[in-house]
Design a protein around this motif. Structure first.
Motif, PDB file in Angstrom:
ATOM      1  N   TYR A   1       0.004   4.102   8.932  1.00 39.67           N
ATOM      2  CA  TYR A   1       0.490   3.607  10.214  1.00 39.67           C
ATOM      3  C   TYR A   1       1.900   4.150  10.430  1.00 39.67           C
ATOM      4  O   TYR A   1       2.779   4.001   9.571  1.00 39.67           O
ATOM      5  CB  TYR A   1       0.508   2.084  10.231  1.00 39.67           C
ATOM      6  CG  TYR A   1       1.121   1.468  11.463  1.00 39.67           C
ATOM      7  CD1 TYR A   1       0.594   1.720  12.729  1.00 39.67           C
ATOM      8  CD2 TYR A   1       2.226   0.622  11.365  1.00 39.67           C
ATOM      9  CE1 TYR A   1       1.145   1.148  13.859  1.00 39.67           C
ATOM     10  CE2 TYR A   1       2.785   0.037  12.494  1.00 39.67           C
ATOM     11  CZ  TYR A   1       2.236   0.303  13.740  1.00 39.67           C
ATOM     12  OH  TYR A   1       2.793  -0.264  14.860  1.00 39.67           O
TER      13      TYR A   1
ATOM     14  N   GLY B   1       0.817  -1.201   0.000  1.00 39.81           N
ATOM     15  CA  GLY B   1       0.000   0.000   0.000  1.00 39.81           C
ATOM     16  C   GLY B   1       0.851   1.252   0.000  1.00 39.81           C
ATOM     17  O   GLY B   1       1.927   1.292   0.570  1.00 39.81           O
TER      18      GLY B   1
ATOM     19  N   LEU C   1      -5.881  -1.996  11.151  1.00 41.63           N
ATOM     20  CA  LEU C   1      -5.771  -1.022  10.063  1.00 41.63           C
ATOM     21  C   LEU C   1      -6.748  -1.339   8.946  1.00 41.63           C
ATOM     22  O   LEU C   1      -7.407  -0.442   8.395  1.00 41.63           O
ATOM     23  CB  LEU C   1      -4.343  -0.998   9.510  1.00 41.63           C
ATOM     24  CG  LEU C   1      -3.200  -0.652  10.474  1.00 41.63           C
ATOM     25  CD1 LEU C   1      -1.868  -0.737   9.747  1.00 41.63           C
ATOM     26  CD2 LEU C   1      -3.394   0.711  11.099  1.00 41.63           C
ATOM     27  N   ASP C   2      -6.851  -2.624   8.606  1.00 46.11           N
ATOM     28  CA  ASP C   2      -7.760  -3.025   7.533  1.00 46.11           C
ATOM     29  C   ASP C   2      -9.220  -2.837   7.946  1.00 46.11           C
ATOM     30  O   ASP C   2     -10.045  -2.360   7.155  1.00 46.11           O
ATOM     31  CB  ASP C   2      -7.518  -4.496   7.161  1.00 46.11           C
ATOM     32  CG  ASP C   2      -6.166  -4.718   6.487  1.00 46.11           C
ATOM     33  OD1 ASP C   2      -5.563  -3.727   6.024  1.00 46.11           O
ATOM     34  OD2 ASP C   2      -5.723  -5.879   6.435  1.00 46.11           O
ATOM     35  N   GLU C   3      -9.524  -3.230   9.172  1.00 45.45           N
ATOM     36  CA  GLU C   3     -10.911  -3.162   9.650  1.00 45.45           C
ATOM     37  C   GLU C   3     -11.444  -1.737   9.621  1.00 45.45           C
ATOM     38  O   GLU C   3     -12.603  -1.501   9.242  1.00 45.45           O
ATOM     39  CB  GLU C   3     -10.988  -3.724  11.073  1.00 45.45           C
ATOM     40  CG  GLU C   3     -12.385  -3.630  11.697  1.00 45.45           C
ATOM     41  CD  GLU C   3     -12.389  -4.059  13.159  1.00 45.45           C
ATOM     42  OE1 GLU C   3     -13.465  -3.980  13.772  1.00 45.45           O
ATOM     43  OE2 GLU C   3     -11.316  -4.452  13.680  1.00 45.45           O
TER      44      GLU C   3
ATOM     45  N   LYS D   1      -2.246  -5.051  11.667  1.00 48.66           N
ATOM     46  CA  LYS D   1      -2.734  -5.135  10.288  1.00 48.66           C
ATOM     47  C   LYS D   1      -4.245  -5.310  10.249  1.00 48.66           C
ATOM     48  O   LYS D   1      -4.940  -4.639   9.474  1.00 48.66           O
ATOM     49  CB  LYS D   1      -2.061  -6.285   9.544  1.00 48.66           C
ATOM     50  CG  LYS D   1      -2.514  -6.382   8.078  1.00 48.66           C
ATOM     51  CD  LYS D   1      -1.918  -7.560   7.353  1.00 48.66           C
ATOM     52  CE  LYS D   1      -2.216  -7.508   5.865  1.00 48.66           C
ATOM     53  NZ  LYS D   1      -3.642  -7.352   5.557  1.00 48.66           N
ATOM     54  N   ASP D   2      -4.758  -6.209  11.071  1.00 51.12           N
ATOM     55  CA  ASP D   2      -6.207  -6.436  11.093  1.00 51.12           C
ATOM     56  C   ASP D   2      -6.950  -5.162  11.485  1.00 51.12           C
ATOM     57  O   ASP D   2      -7.994  -4.832  10.898  1.00 51.12           O
ATOM     58  CB  ASP D   2      -6.554  -7.554  12.079  1.00 51.12           C
ATOM     59  CG  ASP D   2      -6.086  -8.922  11.598  1.00 51.12           C
ATOM     60  OD1 ASP D   2      -5.792  -9.065  10.385  1.00 51.12           O
ATOM     61  OD2 ASP D   2      -5.998  -9.841  12.437  1.00 51.12           O
TER      62      ASP D   2
ATOM     63  N   GLU E   1       1.693  -5.192   4.638  1.00 49.60           N
ATOM     64  CA  GLU E   1       1.410  -4.959   3.220  1.00 49.60           C
ATOM     65  C   GLU E   1       1.165  -3.477   2.943  1.00 49.60           C
ATOM     66  O   GLU E   1       0.302  -3.094   2.163  1.00 49.60           O
ATOM     67  CB  GLU E   1       0.206  -5.797   2.758  1.00 49.60           C
ATOM     68  CG  GLU E   1       0.428  -7.282   2.885  1.00 49.60           C
ATOM     69  CD  GLU E   1      -0.748  -8.100   2.391  1.00 49.60           C
ATOM     70  OE1 GLU E   1      -1.860  -7.960   2.942  1.00 49.60           O
ATOM     71  OE2 GLU E   1      -0.557  -8.877   1.428  1.00 49.60           O
ATOM     72  N   ARG E   2       1.957  -2.660   3.596  1.00 51.83           N
ATOM     73  CA  ARG E   2       1.899  -1.208   3.398  1.00 51.83           C
ATOM     74  C   ARG E   2       3.183  -0.590   3.930  1.00 51.83           C
ATOM     75  O   ARG E   2       3.857  -1.162   4.791  1.00 51.83           O
ATOM     76  CB  ARG E   2       0.693  -0.579   4.105  1.00 51.83           C
ATOM     77  CG  ARG E   2       0.541  -1.088   5.523  1.00 51.83           C
ATOM     78  CD  ARG E   2      -0.512  -0.372   6.333  1.00 51.83           C
ATOM     79  NE  ARG E   2      -1.856  -0.414   5.838  1.00 51.83           N
ATOM     80  CZ  ARG E   2      -2.748  -1.412   6.015  1.00 51.83           C
ATOM     81  NH1 ARG E   2      -2.363  -2.511   6.631  1.00 51.83           N
ATOM     82  NH2 ARG E   2      -3.974  -1.308   5.582  1.00 51.83           N
TER      83      ARG E   2
ATOM     84  N   ARG F   1       0.510  -8.505  13.389  1.00 48.48           N
ATOM     85  CA  ARG F   1      -0.656  -9.000  12.648  1.00 48.48           C
ATOM     86  C   ARG F   1      -1.963  -8.401  13.198  1.00 48.48           C
ATOM     87  O   ARG F   1      -2.894  -8.132  12.436  1.00 48.48           O
ATOM     88  CB  ARG F   1      -0.697 -10.526  12.693  1.00 48.48           C
ATOM     89  CG  ARG F   1       0.490 -11.165  11.947  1.00 48.48           C
ATOM     90  CD  ARG F   1       0.395 -12.693  11.919  1.00 48.48           C
ATOM     91  NE  ARG F   1       1.592 -13.260  11.325  1.00 48.48           N
ATOM     92  CZ  ARG F   1       2.601 -13.783  12.022  1.00 48.48           C
ATOM     93  NH1 ARG F   1       2.536 -13.823  13.353  1.00 48.48           N
ATOM     94  NH2 ARG F   1       3.668 -14.269  11.398  1.00 48.48           N
TER      95      ARG F   1
ATOM     96  N   ARG G   1     -10.043   0.854   7.933  1.00 48.91           N
ATOM     97  CA  ARG G   1      -9.600   1.571   6.736  1.00 48.91           C
ATOM     98  C   ARG G   1      -8.705   2.755   7.115  1.00 48.91           C
ATOM     99  O   ARG G   1      -8.866   3.881   6.639  1.00 48.91           O
ATOM    100  CB  ARG G   1     -10.808   2.040   5.911  1.00 48.91           C
ATOM    101  CG  ARG G   1     -11.705   0.906   5.433  1.00 48.91           C
ATOM    102  CD  ARG G   1     -12.890   1.413   4.658  1.00 48.91           C
ATOM    103  NE  ARG G   1     -12.475   2.066   3.418  1.00 48.91           N
ATOM    104  CZ  ARG G   1     -13.283   2.820   2.662  1.00 48.91           C
ATOM    105  NH1 ARG G   1     -14.536   3.027   3.042  1.00 48.91           N
ATOM    106  NH2 ARG G   1     -12.836   3.357   1.554  1.00 48.91           N
TER     107      ARG G   1
END
Length: 294
Positions: free
Chosen positions: A101, A2, A93-95, A90-91, A142-143, A87, A97
């Motif tokens: 970070y 990302g 951040l994704d949850e 990550k969850d 992944e960012r 991890r 949006r």
């Protein structure tokens, strides 16, 4: 991996932001201040939180841009990375949006948590150690991440200058900079260097967004980065210099102690906006209102 999402400025958010604190979170949710373009939270304070506070946060992240500024990654620690924690980040951040970070270029743990931000030795060996860890974190998340130039009160085993250390870490890890102008001012007093020259030496092209805050004056040659007071004029001047040198970047007010009413905090947020408007190119000012930030 990302990247940045703002189509005009190359940043994940825009404008002037404020660190969300529970002392005024309910008021912010009920009547969001128009002065605040984006919010920042520490994910450690919200991961796994349910009930009233969980619903409040979800309601805010669904309506407004958010970034996260972490407290516990301990990127410079000699202990292994806590990959389960990464991890969970990550969850989260994704949850929600989350747009970006960031963390501190320091460490706060060894065999246990140290409950403070400790300085990483300014050495080539420390650069290599931190770079490996940043790359690993970025792969899991992944960012890209951004690291903040931190305030510190000792530099054990120093072989590189602070500027050389920061530049080497950002370049070799290919990550971004969270530019804290208050920390530059605090360090310049505590370590006797020129704040303007230090700012000018930073890699401005890597600035993701910025922080501004207040601090305490303990002695003529000692400042403590408390985030517990109003921003002082030399720090405002340093922010203005950063805009002149690097262009306008998103900037956020931090306040962690002696928190005044939200209406008082937004006065300082409004001052950030005024400085940004003063230094933003006229054509960018005209276009800003027509952009959609998804």
């Amino acid at each position: 991996m990302g990247g940045r999402t703002d189509p005009l400025h190359g940043h994940p958010v825009h404008g002037a932001g404020l660190g969300l604190r529970r002392a005024f979170a309910a008021a912010a949710a009920e009547q969001p201040p128009a002065e605040v373009d984006f919010w920042e939270i520490a994910p450690e304070n919200w991961i796994g939180v349910g009930g009233r506070w969980g619903r409040l946060l979800r309601g805010l992240t669904e309506r407004f841009p958010f970034v996260c500024h972490g407290l516990s990654l301990s990127i410079g620690s000699p202990a292994p990375l806590d990959l389960d924690f990464v991890r969970k980040i990550k969850d989260f951040l994704d949850e929600h949006r989350i747009r970006a970070y960031t963390e501190h270029l320091s460490f706060c743990s060894d065999d246990g948590h140290l409950y403070d931000l400790m300085p990483i030795p300014f050495t080539d060996e420390a650069v290599a150690h931190v770079v490996r860890r940043i790359r690993h974190v970025q792969d899991i998340l992944e960012r890209r991440i951004a690291l903040e130039n931190v305030s510190y009160y000792a530099a054990p085993g120093q072989r590189l200058s602070e500027l050389e250390f920061i530049d080497a870490v950002l370049r070799e890890a290919d990550c971004d900079l969270l530019l804290d102008v208050n920390n530059i001012h605090v360090n310049s007093i505590n370590h006797g260097y020129d704040a303007n020259a230090f700012l000018d030496g930073l890699p401005g092209e890597r600035v993701l967004y910025g922080h501004i805050a207040g601090h305490d004056e303990e002695a003529p040659d000692l400042r403590v980065d408390t985030h517990g007071a109003d921003v002082i004029e030399p720090v405002w001047g340093l922010l203005e210099r950063a805009y002149r040198r690097f262009g306008v970047f998103p900037t956020l007010l931090e306040r962690d102690f002696n928190i005044p009413p939200l209406e008082q905090l937004t006065q300082e947020v409004r001052r950030i906006s005024a400085l940004q408007a003063e230094h933003r190119p006229r054509n960018a000012n005209a276009r800003r209102g027509r952009l959609a930030y998804a």
